[in-house]
Motif scaffolding. Structure first.
Motif, PDB file in Angstrom:
ATOM      1  N   UNK B 122       0.693  -1.574   0.437  1.00  0.00           N
ATOM      2  CA  UNK B 122       0.149  -0.261  -0.180  1.00  0.00           C
ATOM      3  C   UNK B 122       1.170   1.001  -0.323  1.00  0.00           C
ATOM      4  N   UNK B 123       1.786   1.110   0.709  1.00  0.00           N
ATOM      5  CA  UNK B 123       3.014   2.233   0.804  1.00  0.00           C
ATOM      6  C   UNK B 123       2.908   2.731  -0.510  1.00  0.00           C
ATOM      7  N   UNK B 124       3.309   1.885  -1.965  1.00  0.00           N
ATOM      8  CA  UNK B 124       3.805   1.927  -3.161  1.00  0.00           C
ATOM      9  C   UNK B 124       2.731   2.551  -4.319  1.00  0.00           C
ATOM     10  N   UNK B 125       1.148   2.254  -3.294  1.00  0.00           N
ATOM     11  CA  UNK B 125       0.224   1.728  -4.386  1.00  0.00           C
ATOM     12  C   UNK B 125       0.421   1.262  -5.149  1.00  0.00           C
ATOM     13  N   UNK B 126       1.123   0.225  -4.633  1.00  0.00           N
ATOM     14  CA  UNK B 126       1.031  -1.109  -5.695  1.00  0.00           C
ATOM     15  C   UNK B 126       0.455  -2.442  -5.373  1.00  0.00           C
ATOM     16  N   UNK B 127      -0.140  -3.168  -6.478  1.00  0.00           N
ATOM     17  CA  UNK B 127      -0.640  -5.051  -5.859  1.00  0.00           C
ATOM     18  C   UNK B 127       0.176  -5.741  -7.027  1.00  0.00           C
ATOM     19  N   UNK B 128      -0.044  -6.447  -6.454  1.00  0.00           N
ATOM     20  CA  UNK B 128      -0.289  -7.821  -7.835  1.00  0.00           C
ATOM     21  C   UNK B 128      -0.717  -9.538  -7.317  1.00  0.00           C
ATOM     22  N   UNK B 129      -1.281 -10.028  -7.578  1.00  0.00           N
ATOM     23  CA  UNK B 129      -1.167 -11.757  -7.762  1.00  0.00           C
ATOM     24  C   UNK B 129      -0.161 -12.243  -8.490  1.00  0.00           C
ATOM     25  N   UNK B 130      -0.504 -13.358  -8.029  1.00  0.00           N
ATOM     26  CA  UNK B 130       0.500 -14.554  -7.915  1.00  0.00           C
ATOM     27  C   UNK B 130       0.805 -15.602  -7.408  1.00  0.00           C
ATOM     28  N   UNK B 131       1.573 -16.467  -7.196  1.00  0.00           N
ATOM     29  CA  UNK B 131       2.971 -17.365  -6.229  1.00  0.00           C
ATOM     30  C   UNK B 131       3.825 -17.707  -5.935  1.00  0.00           C
ATOM     31  N   UNK B 132       4.386 -17.983  -4.925  1.00  0.00           N
ATOM     32  CA  UNK B 132       5.526 -18.659  -4.899  1.00  0.00           C
ATOM     33  C   UNK B 132       5.466 -20.148  -5.662  1.00  0.00           C
ATOM     34  N   UNK B 133       6.960 -20.384  -5.537  1.00  0.00           N
ATOM     35  CA  UNK B 133       7.358 -21.283  -6.349  1.00  0.00           C
ATOM     36  C   UNK B 133       8.138 -21.913  -5.163  1.00  0.00           C
ATOM     37  N   UNK B 134       7.508 -22.900  -5.491  1.00  0.00           N
ATOM     38  CA  UNK B 134       8.473 -23.578  -3.907  1.00  0.00           C
ATOM     39  C   UNK B 134       9.200 -25.466  -5.160  1.00  0.00           C
ATOM     40  N   UNK B 135       9.754 -25.545  -4.806  1.00  0.00           N
ATOM     41  CA  UNK B 135      10.430 -26.672  -5.932  1.00  0.00           C
ATOM     42  C   UNK B 135      10.817 -27.486  -4.273  1.00  0.00           C
ATOM     43  N   UNK B 136      10.468 -28.539  -4.249  1.00  0.00           N
ATOM     44  CA  UNK B 136      10.525 -29.498  -3.268  1.00  0.00           C
ATOM     45  C   UNK B 136      10.213 -28.929  -2.132  1.00  0.00           C
ATOM     46  N   UNK B 137       9.285 -28.063  -1.960  1.00  0.00           N
ATOM     47  CA  UNK B 137       8.953 -27.149  -0.558  1.00  0.00           C
ATOM     48  C   UNK B 137       9.613 -26.371  -0.055  1.00  0.00           C
TER      49      UNK B 137
END
Lengths: 999, 999
Positions: B122-137
């Motif tokens: 919010x401080x940057x007025x920025x947002x997005x949707x997505x994921x963390x990518x997990x490799x074997x956890x």
């Protein structure tokens, strides 16, 4: 080349190349800095003993270099690719050239050159020796062996390679402006950087808030110090980098006056030295953890020496010293020293030879000894042994002592003789020492000889820490067809030399010393400098003629170019005639100083033509590619110059004056503005002493006011040697009097030996004032030249004063003027300093007079009395020189000498009273003295003195014949001594004849 | 894998991969920043319409994350590899997985997972949707579709991939601590970074001078603003980055209190938004120069629909929506919505079917419609036409108007009839509309249906700006064996679906809708979530049993894990038993919250065992590799936790209090320290109201003092859900009273639905105080929950108050306490706010009572009078619920109701005077009222009220039978109304019986 590499592809290939070599691939650092050297991966890691090989990109910010993106290749942000090799791998140049090959640059088709470029940052306590690497005339890399960093000696030495990525990519892509470079095959450099370049320039030059940035600097500095006090290297270093960048912005903003600059430099130097020490302490405390990564020392590549078979008769000896490219002056010096030392060593070792020839190129210095004897001649020696009574027993048989002596001398007992000398008898052995073989001797002597070579600036490169102007990489030592085994600086001798760089420096096996020159010629190498100079001259003249012109004579440039190549091929290039609209001196300076090109002038009018001749190292393959490169780089230079010129001419010359406050003259003597203000006071004073008219004085004063203004113009900042020239040019454009413009130009004359001299008296007065100010000021703050160090060119200044006064026939005692100068200095100047300056000028005068061919004793005699007035001394010396060659000269000298010799050791001065002596000879001499005296003053010249003395000869002779000077009556004696003292006094202040030969 | 890649090799391979794809390879920026997102190549370039594909390394500095190099993978400096793809290329996940393959990571042997991770600043007025990518956890990358940046909507959307290079390299090299990573095959990460890591931590946490850094911040800010005022984007942005890093250092230093933080955030937000606008304006003014590099829009890959042959009989229809991995909640929601909407749409379109089945995985939501009719049935429609007198002429023949009507309706003129309706006659056409084909209808309706799906958080990804929780990448629509041609969000339907990620998401051609489940099963896909859940449960239990334990029931975790995979394979992993020395809650939290692992506990004792069960997406190939990864990441988590724990336990809990001043509760309500101080005042007040003993009050006060201290401990900063739990633990270790420790823990209870409740009265009092403070304060500053937004969990707090009071059987009117709370708030709180809070709690109480199964009317009746006293309301509702089911209940309700109904609309209140009415029935009722009244107070419970009322029934009935209330004599009338008003008044404050059914 097929499709040219993109900017990013170049980076990726360099990463790959250096990673494959074994470098750690590092990243740009998270702070703004002026060069990759600032990255802690260099600044810190080159310190201490640990090995370190690293390569990385570094976007480099130099605020003052910004040109609002209006220049084809000058920006406040450019990109370096930095490589550090620590320790020296032994073949860094080859590694570097290999990296160019990896970028698809085939050395065979280009002119790659290593041009001397030493790096020194006193502010950082750092320096190193190395080169700019030129590709077809364009500087694309820098290459430095770090000798000192952060005030600490580097051990081992690191090799630093710095690629100017934009330059290389412009080259590869064949574009003439960095903005046209393609970054990724899609976006141009213009797309990516142009707008931000303009913005950063606007910020740096116009917007940055000086007060805020000064505060920021102080806060950074405080954090850096606090971090160091806590032993934190990296946090402190981050702040030091920020200090440095902040300073650079302030500087670009024009906000740093001299006092501030000196203070900032001092502060940054302190920080840098502290951080260097702190880092090394830290690594030591950590027990130098990288030491374990020390690369295995490569086995000495030189094969074991072949079995050495001594030649049976005189043969040729070859010593070739293979180096990385020596600077021109060092090459010249090396050849001269070898030419002197080799015969000396041969003689000292009783090795006969027919002749010694020393020739060389930047990469090799060759000594050819023709007809070298196979060895020393045998030598018979008589050795005195013990006294006969010790060596022989009563029966005359050898005692044990006698036997021992024979044995020690290696002679049979029969060979001992008894010799009597002044009543004492000894046994004597006569021994024949066999001469040693030449090869053996040379193997011992040559390393010592190499160690005796001396150069003004030398470097270390490997762990032996031997010094030389540049690394020594191979040694060829052949006696006939035999290798003479020797080793120096970690290199062992062999029979393998190396060919031309453009051919890949192929190994060349030399069958014998005799075949050397033929083998070299067969590999396109012209080892003899004289031959190269001839070739260059002939080629250049032919090419210039083909362009309708000729090259201008410039021996220095010719010497330099000759010693920059191993195989010269001259190339004719051209530039856009539109640049001829710039002052030609600008173009010529850019061509000569920056590029070592020969300008081409019209054959008859001497006007500059839009052509040049450059000299390639190599043959004529792909000459068009090379020419294109030569032309491109010159175009960029000219574009730069035009940009500066256009900027400079938007405003009157006088408006540059305030900026002089940001240029340091000397820390304690203030800025160039301070100096300029002193000249405004001083020049009229000098003018008065010279007797200038009021009109001339007005010109002098105005010229003094403007004399330094051009130093703040951009063109002169870039091309310093144009100072004065541009001052005159801009003064004219600014509507100044032609006389003022002329004086501005002239006040720097003469700029070098053989240069023209000022013709106008205002120019003369200003020139004298300028030099006197420098001399007095710099001597006063303890910066008198010492040894070879003369950073302010004070010798030249003093000589200039001498030349100016002589050329204008102005008899002017310097001492009173020096006192005037001293009075306006910002530092105290005592009389001793003024004496030193006077003496210093006298020494220059002595040298100048001697160069004119005047006999040393004549010079000595005059200078003993007139050193403080150069013109007068010069005139006197000339007159005296004519007298001393007269057949009857010794008559005068003998007579006058008799007077002087008898009184010169008298500590006391006596007055002669004619009444006390009734000898007629005394009275006659007194009369003669009186007659001479009325003709003379202390200002009289030598001619007048000698003309006045000449008639006294008979009176002097008679006096000494008739009168006993050293009479037992002290009254008589002292009176007669007083008469002779008065005669001696006639020459006082004019000449000291006792200094002459034959006195 | 043979020889693992070095750190630098990974960078070089990623550069190569993304360059070959078409990215511009950029460099780290010359300023310190927290992430690659800060580089202007991201921050700025994602703004505006221009395409931009870029990749670069970014060393990222997060001062607060430093651990003095004592943590295996937590550092203040780590290295990101950043990729921006703008616009979305359509296959960014595949591109990303391809890059892992380029690093030698074969997807077949690993568990690569896209785990929901939305980014918001919010401080940057920025947002997005997505994921963390997990490799074997292990989280190795982040992957975000930017929706907004610098306060501006991104259009087009950019895809941001951020690789955590250290994590990936640790993985590739099989090392467990970043310090063991080899950088270049020679130097370790320890060699290169460890010392500077410790130094930077020391600087950031201990040395940075707060005053100086605050000054620096202000100066930077001023320069940024000045630069923006001049329109200079990059110079300004450099200063913004410096502001940000300076703030981060100050924050790590613990120097930022709440007021400062809010102020800093506001200032940084302003700067960021300004620079974003300025950049876009600049690019617009430059006419968006990169627009010309727009990649050619790839031709729609879906083949043109096959010729469509309508089925002749009922068949199966399949719609598969293929997406990038949906978040668990969105998947659940999507399936629920489809289950509701599809039948609705079919019905609305008169398409018959046997059944609809909706199933799905994170990558696909499938609708199977079984027995779908080939089309709509035909439909007969009567259409009223013009009036008969218009449609027919005098002869009864059709006029032109009548003919036109027939033609328009498509019926023969013979088919028109005349119909009379209320004296008017019209012509009427009877038309038979043929049913449309199912395929045609679905092609039209399904896109509309998809557009109707609603999700709390959706995103845009391509130029159509359709929104969905994640990008929709393919559509399968098959009716029988025919493709139903439709298009949505730029995707056209076909018969191709995709297989499992570990198998490379192979294309799977579906022959027909009927074959869907078999085809999926044949490709290892378990599309039905119920089936997956069963498989996971069975596998996990078996594995846990093999380790001598069982998994603990956790429905939420099970649901989540089920919807994270398409093909579950459970894996048993273990960890070093030494970690069991940590509080088990810590371990469990790390396993569940961070890793989605099932902890394994001893089968009987329930004690935690050093094992876990995790679920892989894929089959059992290379399961050991995957297990190793799972174990490694857990080990790192545990090591982190142990580090924090060790740090935290070096000092008493109380010592963490001052640091609470740096944790914001709410901007206007102050820091957590402020809140903590309020609780110290408030908790004893609440305790007094609850009647706590002095000893209990002492405990309450001490617990209030310490209640928030654990929020400043490192472990709770990391694992927020352990707040209170760790507070208790650390309080015990700090030697606090067990009762104090318990109250600290209990004051957060209940933390979630079904959680335990406080057992001690200090815990209760503190818990109430904590919640009351939040409610009053946050309502007062306008942060009452609205719609789905409840960032401070005030609904949970209010419900907690309700639950606590009820559980402890404490009858407590809230309103007086709220006034006490209001009195100590730092902001003004008016009575209206307190009313709102009371109502808000009442609403939670209503919900809670309804959930207990109480009839709505019973709840309403009680809450109408007792909403402000939850326990009392609860008790009353229970009692009332028993009364209303009595057979004779209506007797009372009717009688009492008669009293109320006649007076409830009377605006005026009357007093009954027995003397004014001589009707015996009136007197009898008055007596009955008197008898009831003595039994009741407004605090009486429902039972007492109704017991008191019951005997009044006969008197009431007689009164209404005998007496006319609304007598014409106003005195009589008002006196009788007064009597009834008094009877109504008996229930006032206890229950509003008029709310009951049957009233």
């Amino acid at each position: 080349m097929t499709k040219p590499l993109s900017f990013q592809e170049v980076v990726m290939r360099l990463d790959r190349y250096w990673a494959d070599y074994g470098c750690l691939i590092w990243q740009p650092y998270s702070e703004k800095m002026g060069a990759g050297t600032g990255n802690p991966a260099t600044t810190l890691r080159v310190l201490g003993p640990e090995p370190w090989n690293v390569a990385y990109v570094e976007p480099s910010y130099r605020p003052a270099d910004g040109r609002y993106a209006e220049n084809p290749n000058r920006m406040q942000l450019f990109t370096q690719y930095q490589v550090i090799l620590k320790p020296d791998p032994g073949n860094p140049q080859e590694l570097y050239l290999g990296s160019l090959e990896a970028l698809g640059i085939n050395m065979r088709d280009h002119d790659a050159r290593f041009v001397e470029d030493n790096w020194e940052s006193p502010a950082l306590g750092s320096w190193g020796l190395g080169w700019e690497v030129w590709l077809d005339g364009q500087e694309i890399s820098q290459y430095t062996y770090f000798q000192q960093a952060g005030g600490l000696t580097t051990d081992p030495v690191s090799v630093e390679l710095t690629y100017g990525l934009e330059r290389i990519v412009m080259y590869l892509q064949g574009v003439r402006a960095v903005w046209d470079v393609t970054w990724d095959g899609v976006h141009s450099y213009r797309d990516i950087y142009m707008r931000s370049e303009v913005e950063q320039c606007t910020y740096n030059f116009e917007l940055a808030d000086v007060d805020r940035l000064s505060q920021i600097y102080r806060l950074y500095e405080a954090e850096a110090k606090a971090s160091m006090a806590r032993g934190l290297v990296i946090p402190a270093y981050d702040y030091i980098l920020r200090c440095s960048h902040t300073f650079n912005v302030l500087d670009a903003r024009g906000a740093i006056g001299v006092t501030e600059r000196a203070s900032y430099f001092g502060r940054m130097r302190d920080l840098t030295r502290q951080i260097a020490r702190l880092y090394v302490e830290q690594r030591k405390e950590m027990e130098f953890p990288f030491a374990k990564y020390q690369p295995a020392r490569p086995a000495d590549k030189a094969a074991r020496p072949e079995a050495y078979i001594a030649p049976g008769q005189p043969s040729t000896f070859l010593l070739e010293i293979g180096t990385e490219e020596l600077p021109v002056a060092d090459l010249t010096s090396a050849l001269e020293q070898l030419q002197a030392l080799v015969p000396e060593v041969l003689t000292a070792n009783r090795l006969a030879c027919e002749s010694v020839r020393v020739i060389g190129t930047p990469r090799r210095q060759a000594v050819l000894v023709y007809g070298l004897a196979p060895g020393q001649p045998d030598r018979t020696v008589e050795v005195q042994g013990p006294p006969a009574k010790v060596a022989l027993d009563a029966e005359g048989n050898l005692t044990r002592a006698g036997q021992g002596f024979a044995q020690k001398q290696g002679v049979p007992v029969e060979a001992l003789r008894v010799v009597s000398d002044g009543g004492k008898s000894y046994v004597v052995a006569t021994r024949t020492d066999p001469g040693r073989l030449a090869g053996e001797l040379l193997a011992e002597e040559l390393p010592r000889l190499l160690a005796r070579l001396r150069f003004p600036k030398t470097m270390r490169w490997n762990e032996l820490n031997v010094t030389f102007p540049r690394p020594l990489r191979w040694l060829v030592a052949l006696l006939g067809d035999q290798v003479v085994p020797l080793a120096y600086a970690g290199v062992s001798s062999g029979r393998t030399t190396r060919g031309l760089r453009p051919l890949g420096s192929p190994d060349i096996e030399l069958a014998s010393a005799d075949g050397y020159l033929a083998a070299m010629a067969g590999h396109e190498l012209v080892v003899d400098g004289t031959e190269r100079r001839q070739q260059i001259g002939a080629q250049a003249e032919a090419l210039a003629a083909s362009a309708g012109g000729r090259i201008t004579a410039d021996a220095d440039l010719m010497d330099e170019v000759t010693n920059l190549v191993e195989r010269p091929t001259a190339v004719l290039g051209s530039f856009e005639p539109e640049y001829l609209a710039l002052p030609h001196e600008v173009l010529i300076t850019a061509m000569k100083k920056h590029q070592r090109y020969f300008p081409v002038v019209h054959a008859t009018s001497g006007n500059l033509l839009p052509s040049f001749v450059a000299v390639r190292n190599g043959d004529d393959q792909s000459l068009d590619v090379v020419r294109q490169g030569y032309e491109d780089v010159l175009r960029a230079r000219f574009a730069d110059a035009r940009f500066f010129y256009d900027q400079d001419t938007t405003r009157p010359l006088e408006s540059f004056l305030p900026r002089l406050d940001t240029l340091t003259f000397q820390e304690r003597l203030g800025s160039m503005l301070d100096k300029s203000k002193r000249l405004e006071k001083l020049a009229p004073t000098v003018g008065q002493a010279l007797g200038l008219s009021q009109a001339e004085q007005d010109v002098t004063t105005r010229a003094a006011h403007l004399s330094k203004a051009d130093l703040a113009t951009q063109l002169v900042v870039e091309l310093t040697s144009l100072q004065g020239f541009m001052g005159r040019h801009y003064a004219r454009l600014s509507g100044e009097d032609e006389a003022v413009a002329t004086a501005i130009f002239e006040h720097y004359l003469p700029r070098f030996a053989g240069d023209m001299l000022p013709e106008t008296r205002p120019g003369l007065a200003l020139g004298l004032a300028n030099r006197l100010d420098s001399l007095v000021g710099l001597f006063a703050v303890g910066l008198a030249p010492s040894g070879s160090s003369d950073p302010y060119h004070l010798r030249r200044d003093a000589l200039g004063i001498v030349q100016l006064l002589i050329a204008h026939n102005i008899s002017l005692p310097l001492r009173p003027l020096l006192a005037e100068v001293a009075a306006i200095m910002p530092v105290p100047v005592d009389g001793q300093v003024l004496d030193q300056v006077t003496d210093f000028c006298g020494e220059r005068l002595r040298g100048w007079l001697r160069e004119k061919g005047l006999r040393y004793d004549v010079v000595d005699a005059v200078l003993a009395e007139r050193a403080g007035n150069p013109y007068s001394a010069y005139r006197g010396a000339g007159q005296l020189a004519a007298w001393v060659v007269r057949d009857d000269w010794m008559d005068l000298l003998n007579a006058y000498g008799r007077c002087i010799r008898i009184v010169r050791d008298q500590p006391q001065q006596f007055a002669f009273q004619p009444s006390l002596d009734d000898e007629p000879a005394t009275a006659a001499l007194w009369d003669a003295l009186q007659a001479a005296r009325v003709q003379l003053t202390p200002d009289s010249d030598v001619d007048r003195l000698l003309i006045a003395l000449w008639p006294m000869i008979p009176a002097i002779d008679r006096f000494f014949d008739d009168v006993l000077v050293m009479h037992r009556d002290p009254v008589l004696r002292e009176n007669r001594l007083g008469l002779l003292q008065a005669i001696w006094g006639l020459s006082r202040g004019i000449v000291d004849l006792s200094r002459l030969e034959g006195f």
